[in-house]
Design a protein around this motif. Sequence first.
Motif, PDB file in Angstrom:
ATOM      1  N   MET A   1      16.311  57.403  16.470  1.00 41.64           N
ATOM      2  CA  MET A   1      16.126  58.725  15.577  1.00 41.64           C
ATOM      3  C   MET A   1      14.843  58.281  14.891  1.00 41.64           C
ATOM      4  SD  MET A   1      18.356  60.555  12.755  1.00 41.64           S
ATOM      5  CE  MET A   1      18.029  62.254  12.308  1.00 41.64           C
ATOM      6  N   VAL A   2      13.707  59.508  14.950  1.00 41.43           N
ATOM      7  CA  VAL A   2      12.513  59.443  14.238  1.00 41.43           C
ATOM      8  C   VAL A   2      12.634  59.316  12.882  1.00 41.43           C
ATOM      9  CG1 VAL A   2      10.457  60.645  14.110  1.00 41.43           C
ATOM     10  CG2 VAL A   2      11.458  60.843  16.252  1.00 41.43           C
ATOM     11  N   PHE A  29       4.602  57.915  14.135  1.00 41.96           N
ATOM     12  CA  PHE A  29       4.071  58.063  15.234  1.00 41.96           C
ATOM     13  C   PHE A  29       4.770  57.259  16.406  1.00 41.96           C
ATOM     14  CE2 PHE A  29       0.763  55.929  17.932  1.00 41.96           C
ATOM     15  CZ  PHE A  29       0.779  56.783  19.138  1.00 41.96           C
ATOM     16  N   LYS A  30       4.832  55.830  16.186  1.00 40.70           N
ATOM     17  CA  LYS A  30       5.735  54.729  16.871  1.00 40.70           C
ATOM     18  C   LYS A  30       7.165  55.229  17.375  1.00 40.70           C
ATOM     19  CE  LYS A  30       4.265  51.750  18.628  1.00 40.70           C
ATOM     20  NZ  LYS A  30       3.832  51.412  20.045  1.00 40.70           N
ATOM     21  N   ALA A  34       8.868  56.169  21.077  1.00 35.68           N
ATOM     22  CA  ALA A  34      10.198  55.376  21.241  1.00 35.68           C
ATOM     23  C   ALA A  34      11.513  56.351  21.609  1.00 35.68           C
ATOM     24  CB  ALA A  34      10.593  54.305  20.161  1.00 35.68           C
ATOM     25  N   ASP A  35      11.620  57.296  20.581  1.00 32.32           N
ATOM     26  CA  ASP A  35      12.662  58.024  20.805  1.00 32.32           C
ATOM     27  C   ASP A  35      12.427  59.109  22.097  1.00 32.32           C
ATOM     28  OD1 ASP A  35      14.061  57.446  18.766  1.00 32.32           O
ATOM     29  OD2 ASP A  35      13.840  59.259  17.364  1.00 32.32           O
ATOM     30  N   VAL A  36      11.348  59.521  22.352  1.00 33.87           N
ATOM     31  CA  VAL A  36      11.178  60.341  23.612  1.00 33.87           C
ATOM     32  C   VAL A  36      11.035  59.538  24.907  1.00 33.87           C
ATOM     33  CG1 VAL A  36       9.502  61.913  24.535  1.00 33.87           C
ATOM     34  CG2 VAL A  36       9.873  62.112  22.184  1.00 33.87           C
TER      35      VAL A  36
END
Length: 219
Positions: A1-2, A29-30, A34-36
Amino acid sequence: MVTTTSTPVEQEITPENRVVLKGVSWSTFKALLADVGDDRAWRIAYDRGVLEIRMPLEEHEEPKRLIESFVEAIVDELEIELRSLGSLTLEREDLTRAVEPDSCFYIQNESVVRGRNINLPNDPPPDLAIESDYTNSSVNKDAIYAALGVPELWRYQRQSLQVYHLVEGKYQKCDRSLAFPFLPVAEIPGFIEQSRTIGQRSAVRLFRQRIKEILLSQK
């Protein structure tokens, strides 16, 4: 989760298939990337808190694909190696900058990075980056590429191909390529336009024949 940050994120919606977010921390941003994951169509540019998310258009993708084929044709005729890494995410946390070019290549440094996972700044940046600009960017991509140390940038826009060399930290427009000094850069847009009537592969074959003629004349 962002994850979120304490700094409010400002959003700017543009009419050109782009979203610009301001106040985005590097960690956010990172986390977003990572989530996508890698299976996404959109591309990013990140410059010290400003994140641009862009969805490529057909008018943007076709010239880029052709230029990739032209570069591949050149190295085949030269019988040299090439590492083509497409829209590889080029990032430097220490600079809080990142960009995904339309395409990028290792040419002079191909043997240095062959088989490696690219990790800037431990590895050299790509020798050549391609930008196909059907629309304007909301961030200064040239400044990002320059900070990352990419020595050569090709920018295709409005049926024109411009070549830039990195000189003392800034890009200077040049009429020749660093990687391929013999290349008639001004002729490339003509081959792209020809593809609209004769087809992409026919245009690539014509381009390859032109490169053969140039190389033969130099012997």
